[in-house]
Write a protein that holds these residues in place. Structure first.
Motif, PDB file in Angstrom:
ATOM      1  N   SER A  94      20.622  63.414  40.847  1.00  0.00           N
ATOM      2  CA  SER A  94      19.828  62.614  41.780  1.00  0.00           C
ATOM      3  C   SER A  94      19.744  61.166  41.304  1.00  0.00           C
TER       4      SER A  94
ATOM      5  N   TYR B 157      23.233  59.629  42.023  1.00  0.00           N
ATOM      6  CA  TYR B 157      23.423  59.449  43.471  1.00  0.00           C
ATOM      7  C   TYR B 157      22.743  58.157  43.906  1.00  0.00           C
TER       8      TYR B 157
ATOM      9  N   GLN C 158      24.194  54.675  45.563  1.00  0.00           N
ATOM     10  CA  GLN C 158      23.634  54.153  46.822  1.00  0.00           C
ATOM     11  C   GLN C 158      23.205  52.694  46.660  1.00  0.00           C
TER      12      GLN C 158
ATOM     13  N   THR D 109      20.567  68.334  48.552  1.00  0.00           N
ATOM     14  CA  THR D 109      22.011  68.099  48.497  1.00  0.00           C
ATOM     15  C   THR D 109      22.667  68.149  49.886  1.00  0.00           C
TER      16      THR D 109
ATOM     17  N   LEU E 291      26.146  66.462  49.001  1.00  0.00           N
ATOM     18  CA  LEU E 291      26.627  66.474  47.615  1.00  0.00           C
ATOM     19  C   LEU E 291      27.416  67.744  47.275  1.00  0.00           C
TER      20      LEU E 291
ATOM     21  N   SER F 211      30.843  64.581  49.274  1.00  0.00           N
ATOM     22  CA  SER F 211      30.748  63.532  48.253  1.00  0.00           C
ATOM     23  C   SER F 211      31.973  63.489  47.342  1.00  0.00           C
TER      24      SER F 211
END
Lengths: 353, 353
Positions: B270, B273, B277, B298, B305, B348
């Motif tokens: 997380s 990710y 972003q 996810t 993900l 992803s």
């Protein structure tokens, strides 16, 4: 020596050169023993690797230093976090937690209470499965087991302490935020759809679950804002994402769909968020969305989710402290603590276009 | 009557018209009692509302019907889910769970083991805080308390059963997926950065934590694919999102950044990710990302993900079953179960541009 070679109390007494009775009192921490004997016994016990028998001590002291915790599902992040709060205050005080999952079933809860009682726990923290059924909890209190209600009240248990969230206020904050942004058609995704009729009749006993309190709060908040409630905007769901997805889809399919959706917990919010995504709705311009509980995903999605953040960990801490107080012979009357949730505004809410 | 008006064994015996010894045997479920006496005692106990004293029974039978579970943090979804698996098999078998959070500290774990032992639990499931320190676990087994290791092994505990994930294989799947897509510069976000030097020297004792096994698996998988490992692509992080965010940012700042990142657990994923972003990287074209554990978020993020899904609930179920077997006097030799994780490919991950 007894028990697979483990040293016995007799071995310790012999090693320390005291009577068995004296060794028992010294190791059990009860009765009168001289400091000198106490030290000799402690040294002897350490030398021999003697393991105190907690059962025997509990029979004498009347305390097991154990607390029962009954929740519907420990894998639910809400209860897992509250449980962590409980153990963070009770473990340092020397209490271990005996855990029971009730699956939200009141019969399982009754059985678990009987087991806890038989195991002579010093107190119980319970999130009642069915708030209308509290007789078994009242019975525990009658035989001297303190009970603290967690997250929800139960009827017929006047002597239990409780620690809950001020759910009515939490929802008022969320609805107020949407009204301020200019929303008038505000839908709600709720687990308490079955309580609608009871809420209409003002039946408080059926309205003790957080989901029902939140639904009641939704209606009050609309009334306070001068908005006439429209029951077609109540999306009833079960406690799973798929059901929330369907409920949200149902509302968005209406001829006059809501411009904003309030989801009364985190699981329901994830289902509704997905429904809006799959429909290609651009949040927040085409739909504003508010969830409950601030989980990690709420800041990873785009737009980030506006939520009502519950003080879940503190709820557990507070329940643990109240139970310890009560075990210490705390205040005579039941205490009811209400903690405040707070609105965390992110990008999933804005004025309707 | 004793204890705040609760009926005693003597009261039950008098009501049933049998001797106290007979009433005790009937209620405790041990020794020889005629069916007629057993029924009379059961009826009398029910009429009087007699509460069996589990402590007294435990002293006689030698079983407390209680299991200890020691994890670092029950509010971690991984342990919360495994715990649910454990209780789902042990509660129906009549065992309650005594829970202890160790905070990942081996001294806290030693103290918790001592408490469990004193409370005479029938067995213990433990996720060892420090796999190199197993002496206190071995001692528990020596005095007759079965131990099942959960999620990780510990050295010096040859007689403990274990239930773990095949972490080396899990990581091989993830790296294999990226290699197949054409990636050669594959970075890893890991908690085991401190073990790098030990892994280089082949020190197995330091390599027992899942994070270390996964890092070892990453190097083996690269070697299997004929890719020379580049240690600048190892992003060391602590077990929190912020630290993972920083580690990922560090790798993406490299002159020759990785085209893909493998995050060896859900919290690290997380953080990474979010870092991608915030950098405005378009996944998967500009960066492929793989996480561990299939949590609800996810599938809510865009792109969804790709993850290595661990059978977390089953891990708990299996550990619970092995402990019950062991308490029943199961097989003499320690058993080591390894469960398989599986790769769930989402959006992803794709070929590098």
């Amino acid at each position: 020596m007894t028990e697979r070679g483990a040293p016995s109390l007799i071995d310790v007494a012999r090693e320390a050169g005291v009577s068995t009775a004296t060794a028992g009192r010294a190791l059990g921490g009860y009765g009168k023993v001289s400091q000198r004997s106490r030290d000799r016994v402690a040294d002897a016990a350490a030398r021999l690797g003697y393991r105190t028998n907690g059962l025997a001590r509990s029979m004498i002291t009347g305390s097991t230093q154990t607390l029962g915790v009954l929740v519907s599902d420990v894998s639910n992040p809400f209860f897992a976090t509250a449980l962590r709060g409980i153990t963070d205050v009770t473990q340092p005080a020397g209490f271990e937690v005996l855990l029971s999952n009730t699956g939200g079933d009141v019969d399982a809860e009754r059985r678990a209470m009987a087991v806890m009682s038989e195991k002579r726990v010093d107190g119980v923290i319970v999130a009642p499965a069915l708030p209308s059924e509290g007789a078994h909890l009242a019975r525990a209190i009658d035989v001297g087991v303190p009970v603290v209600l967690l997250d929800r009240l139960a009827s017929g248990v006047p002597n239990a302490d409780s620690v809950t969230i001020d759910n009515e206020h939490a929802v008022a904050e969320a609805v107020g935020h949407l009204v301020e942004l200019g929303h008038r058609r505000i839908g709600v995704i709720t687990e308490a759809g079955g309580d609608l009729a009871h809420l209409r009749k003002g039946n408080r006993k059926r309205g003790l679950l957080p989901s029902a309190v939140r639904l009641r709060g939704y209606f009050s908040a609309l009334a306070d804002a001068g908005i006439t409630a429209d029951e077609t905007l109540v999306g009833a769901a079960r406690y799973d994402r798929e059901s929330a997805y369907d409920a949200a889809t149902g509302l968005l399919d209406l001829a006059e769909p809501p411009t904003a959706l309030l989801c009364t917990d985190n699981v329901l919010a994830s289902g509704a968020y997905r429904a809006a995504q799959d429909r290609g709705l651009r949040m927040p311009r085409e739909l504003s969305l508010i969830g409950f509980d601030d989980e990690p995903w709420t800041t990873l999605v785009r737009p980030g989710l506006t939520v009502v953040e519950q003080p879940t960990y503190d709820l557990g801490v507070r329940a643990g402290k109240q139970l310890l107080d009560r075990i210490d012979g705390g205040p005579g009357r039941a205490r009811h603590a209400q903690l405040q949730a707070k609105l965390v505004a992110r990008d999933s809410t804005a004025s309707p276009r």
